[in-house]
Design an enzyme around this catalytic site. Structure first.
Site, PDB file in Angstrom:
ATOM      1  N   GLY A  12       0.831  -1.162  -0.157  1.00 26.05           N
ATOM      2  CA  GLY A  12       0.005  -0.167  -0.098  1.00 26.05           C
ATOM      3  C   GLY A  12       0.718   1.203  -0.052  1.00 26.05           C
ATOM      4  CG  ASN A  14       1.966   3.409  -5.746  1.00 23.64           C
ATOM      5  OD1 ASN A  14       2.269   4.446  -6.417  1.00 23.64           O
ATOM      6  ND2 ASN A  14       2.682   2.448  -6.095  1.00 23.64           N
ATOM      7  CB  ILE A  91      -6.992 -11.482 -14.104  1.00 19.39           C
ATOM      8  CG1 ILE A  91      -5.441 -12.119 -13.955  1.00 19.39           C
ATOM      9  CG2 ILE A  91      -7.744 -11.371 -15.222  1.00 19.39           C
ATOM     10  CD1 ILE A  91      -4.600 -11.388 -15.099  1.00 19.39           C
ATOM     11  CG  ASN A 106      -2.726  -0.965 -12.968  1.00 21.22           C
ATOM     12  OD1 ASN A 106      -2.671  -1.158 -11.810  1.00 21.22           O
ATOM     13  ND2 ASN A 106      -1.996  -1.894 -13.944  1.00 21.22           N
ATOM     14  CG  HIS A 108       2.687  -2.342 -15.218  1.00 23.74           C
ATOM     15  ND1 HIS A 108       2.357  -3.744 -14.484  1.00 23.74           N
ATOM     16  CD2 HIS A 108       3.634  -2.635 -15.833  1.00 23.74           C
ATOM     17  CE1 HIS A 108       3.100  -4.433 -14.856  1.00 23.74           C
ATOM     18  NE2 HIS A 108       3.974  -4.007 -15.748  1.00 23.74           N
ATOM     19  CB  SER A 135       3.185   2.947 -17.454  1.00 19.06           C
ATOM     20  OG  SER A 135       4.410   2.596 -18.139  1.00 19.06           O
ATOM     21  CG  ASP A 144      -0.057  -4.961 -16.393  1.00 18.64           C
ATOM     22  OD1 ASP A 144      -0.766  -4.664 -15.648  1.00 18.64           O
ATOM     23  OD2 ASP A 144       1.009  -5.963 -16.316  1.00 18.64           O
ATOM     24  CD  GLN A 172      10.847   9.509 -10.235  1.00 17.09           C
ATOM     25  OE1 GLN A 172      10.321  10.287 -10.614  1.00 17.09           O
ATOM     26  NE2 GLN A 172      11.882   9.875  -9.226  1.00 17.09           N
ATOM     27  CD  GLU A 173       5.183   2.165  -8.899  1.00 14.60           C
ATOM     28  OE1 GLU A 173       4.149   1.766  -8.353  1.00 14.60           O
ATOM     29  OE2 GLU A 173       6.144   1.273  -9.234  1.00 14.60           O
TER      30      GLU A 173
END
Ligand code: GAR
Length: 219
Positions: A12, A14, A91, A106, A108, A135, A144, A172-173
């Protein structure tokens, strides 16, 4: 006010970055955080921020369809404008993806379309790429897959271990994802029928964040 529901599966970080960056933004409401495991560590960040939490445990469902249906029902209790996958590792059914079309994003850990799926950092080092990154994309029925909104590129160092590379991408995310969601909240970024517009113009290629030693900038 943009109402969002965040889906997590584990750590978690992010989610934590989103709460830290956007929790006091006047135009974003965290309506719920839903975990796919009842021991997902990231639930603590939601609880600390007094965001409602729920768990729809993947292991309690026999297949992708039944899990996705239960998850959809849980999400729709909040009727969010945006569903945010933040380290969500399962999925989802085509029906789920189509139900949330244009409002499901999302993050990734690769420069999509390279390295879809798992173990992206290990594969990047094994392949000897010199650039790697993260991304953010709208989600379609492919793994993805879906229109890419923005990417951060970092240099891969010859000395990088998998963990070192993963840590720099993750940092960076934590900058990239809040920025994209803020764009959606303030109306700069829209997606209609899988077509993205940014600041009133069709987005023809991903918005690029370059992270070099001294800079993080939108080019
Ligand atoms: C992040 O690196 C995220 O990009 C990745 O899992 C990690 C979750 O970390 N997601 C995927 O690989 C999805 N395909 P977090 O739980 O600390 O946010």
């Amino acid at each position: 006010m943009l109402s969002i529901v965040v889906l997590i599966s584990g750590r978690g970080s992010n989610l934590q970055a989103l709460i830290n960056a956007l929790g006091s933004a006047g135009n974003i409401q965290f309506s719920a955080v839903i975990a796919s495991r009842d021991d997902a560590a990231g639930l603590q960040y939601a609880q600390q921020a007094e965001i409602p939490t729920a768990t729809v445990s993947r292991r309690e469902f026999a297949d992708t369809d039944s899990f996705s249906t239960a998850l959809k029902q849980e999400i729709e209790q909040s009727q969010p404008a945006l569903v945010v996958l933040a380290g969500f590792m399962h999925i989802l059914s085509d029906e789920f993806v189509q139900h949330f079309a244009d409002r499901l994003i999302n993050i990734h850990p690769s420069l999509l379309p390279k390295f879809r799926g798992l173990n992206t950092h290990r594969r990047a080092i094994a392949e000897g790429v010199t650039e790697h990154g993260a991304s953010v994309h709208y989600v379609n029925e492919e793994l993805d897959g879906g229109p890419i909104i923005a990417q951060t590129i970092i240099d891969v160092r010859a000395t990088d271990s998998i963990d070192e590379l993963a840590a720099r991408v993750l940092a960076q995310e934590h900058l990239l994802y809040p920025t994209v969601i803020q764009w959606i909240a303030d109306g700069s970024l829209q997606c209609i029928d899988s077509k993205i517009t940014f600041r009133g113009e069709p987005l023809l290629k991903p918005i690029l964040f370059e992270s070099r030693p001294e800079t993080t900038e939108c080019v």
